[in-house]
Write an enzyme that holds these catalytic residues in place. Sequence first.
Site: not given
Length: 283
Positions: A66, A87, A139-140, A162, A166, A224
Site C-alpha cells: 500500500k 488500496n 498505524g496505516g 502504545r 505516533k 477492523m
Amino acid sequence: MKKFAVFGNPVAHSLSPTIHQMFAEQCDVAISYDKLCPPLEDFAGSLEHFFEDPHAVGCNVTMPFKGEAAKLATRLDHAAQLAGAVNTLHRQNSSMRSEDSRSEVSLNGYNTDGVGLVADLKNQAVALADQRVLLIGAGGAARGVIHPLLNAGLKTLIITNRTMAKAENIASQAGDSRVVALDKPGLAECRPDIIVNTTSASLGGELPDLNNISFTQCQLAYDMVYQAEPTVFMKQALELGAQNAADGLGMLVEQAAAAFTIWTSMQPQTRPVIEALRQQLRR
C-alpha cells in the site's frame, strides 16, 4: 472485457475477487478479477506489466504494497495522502512517451478504507454526528479513516496508541481541532460513544492495550479484523460494557464497493454481498 486485480503478498486468502464478481453480476458488467502475488522487491514491475494490457482498468492493493502504491500513483486523494497508503488504483488516459513511443500510464490513487468504515458503521445503525469516536492504534489503518470519519460530523476523534508519538503525529497532521491524542491518564476521563480497534491484534487472538479505556457508554465496539466467530476484541468489549460489537467484514465489502464505483461509476448493493460472505465464513 475490463480487467481488475488485487496485488498482495500473500494474497491467496483475499476475498476481493469474490466480492467484485458479485458486484459485477449485480450491475450486469463483464469483468475479470485476478489475485496477483508479485515478489516483495518487484511490485512496481508487476504493476507496470498489469497496466500494459489496454483492458486493465484498475486494481486493489493490499499488504505489504500500500505504501509503495502511494508513491507510484500520479495523483492521490486526501485520505491516501494522510495515510501514505493506497488500496485502489484507477487508470487514467495514457500519454505517449516520445523517447520510446510507448504509452505512459497515469494512475489515480485512493484509500477507500475510511469510506468503507463509515458506511459499515451506518450499517450498524450507529449515528456518527456529534459522537465521540476512539481509535485504538496509530498505524496505516487508523490514518486512512481519519478524514471520512471527520466528514461524517464527529464531535471528537480520539487516537490512542502504545507509542503515543505516533498518535500525536496523526493528530497534528489531521489539521482539525476535533482530532486529539490521549495517553492512559487522559483516557481515564474519556467516555467514547464508538470504539474502533484499528490494530490487527485479533488476527493472533490477542487484545490491543485496553487499560483505562471505558466501554460503559460505548454504543458500538468495532474491530477492523473479521473472522468466522466474534473476535477476542468484540467479546472483551461486550464484557466490559459495550452495547454492541461488530467485526470488519462489512468494512471490507464497503471499501470494495467504493473502489468498484471509482472504476465503473456504478453503485452496487453491499448488504447481499455481506450476508453471502458471512454465510461462507460460518460454513
